[in-house]
Motif scaffolding. Sequence first.
Motif, short mmCIF file in Angstrom:
data_model
loop_
_atom_site.label_atom_id
_atom_site.label_comp_id
_atom_site.label_asym_id
_atom_site.label_seq_id
_atom_site.Cartn_x
_atom_site.Cartn_y
_atom_site.Cartn_z
N THR A 84 -24.83 32.69 8.65
CA THR A 84 -23.41 32.83 8.30
C THR A 84 -22.69 33.76 9.26
O THR A 84 -21.54 33.51 9.65
CB THR A 84 -23.28 33.36 6.86
N THR A 125 -19.16 32.89 11.34
CA THR A 125 -17.89 33.62 11.25
C THR A 125 -17.47 34.19 12.60
O THR A 125 -16.28 34.31 12.88
CB THR A 125 -17.99 34.76 10.22
N GLN A 126 -18.43 34.52 13.46
CA GLN A 126 -18.09 35.00 14.80
C GLN A 126 -17.42 33.91 15.63
O GLN A 126 -16.68 34.20 16.57
CB GLN A 126 -19.35 35.48 15.52
N ASN A 137 -15.26 31.77 14.45
CA ASN A 137 -13.96 31.39 13.89
C ASN A 137 -12.80 31.50 14.89
O ASN A 137 -11.94 30.62 14.94
CB ASN A 137 -13.66 32.21 12.63
N ALA A 187 -16.11 22.73 10.77
CA ALA A 187 -15.20 23.87 10.87
C ALA A 187 -13.75 23.43 10.98
O ALA A 187 -12.84 24.10 10.50
CB ALA A 187 -15.58 24.72 12.08
N GLY A 213 -12.37 26.97 10.41
CA GLY A 213 -13.46 27.93 10.54
C GLY A 213 -14.27 28.05 9.28
O GLY A 213 -14.29 27.13 8.43
N TRP A 214 -14.95 29.19 9.16
CA TRP A 214 -15.88 29.40 8.05
C TRP A 214 -15.46 30.59 7.21
O TRP A 214 -14.96 31.56 7.71
CB TRP A 214 -17.29 29.65 8.61
#
Length: 273
Positions: free
Chosen positions: A18, A22-23, A25, A61, A272-273
């Motif tokens: 995870t 997120t990096q 995004n 995403a 994104g996440w």
Amino acid sequence: MDTKDDADLKRALNTLPTALLTQLNPVFESTMQVLRDNAYVQLRGFPLGADARSILLIGHALGTVFSDLSHQFALVNEAMPSLNARLQGNQTEPLFLHTDFAMLNQPPACTIIQCVEPDPLGAPFGENGVAVARHIISQYYGTERLALVLNTLLPFAGKKPDGSNVLTMRPIMEILPDGEPRVCFHPSRIHYGFRMRNEKPLPLETEALIVFQEMAQRVRLGLPQTSGDILIVNNHAALHDRALCSLSLSKNGLRARISRILFVQDFKENVGW
């Protein structure tokens, strides 16, 4: 990795940390902004694994992955030119400028193409190209040629894997209420629509087909790809094609251009996440 249904997609994504997602995004946010502004994005530097995880990650995403298997055999399709291929995407002949699933009332929002193996001879062989609808409007604004394309309804049709037919009537291009152009075009889908109609195309319909292809070709941009490169095309705002492909035969076997293809039905409001 098998990617024939949503369960396979989720299993693939669950293998990715995870924190890593997120990096990424900011990359997805920038990608979406450029996709909205310019109608296409080419990404470089994504790792090319043995499976389709990276292209699935990007598709998920950006939005909802097109998963209607009544229109395709898998979530991620692989295109590889070969001898005597039946599908257009697997033939060595050039693939004309088009949008994907043009026969549907709501075609996917974008097409994602990942280069697994470039053409053996290199560019311009196997090169992808794009033609942006906004560029066509800018170049031909106020002309009779553009008016013809905007006002001529054409039959877009296709056959599902189960043998049933789909037919939609629409013009090749439209100007939306917000002023943005929308394009939907696929010569083979239109030709099949004529056959379903059991009538020869009208002179005006034939002229619209020819005129639009000339207009789109005038604004086409070539985009060479190497292994791992990912081309994302806004399927409502741009067309894409593929140049003539070569085949290389040696004692190690047949080599050809290989691409993975994924469709996204709708974009997320917040990517994104």
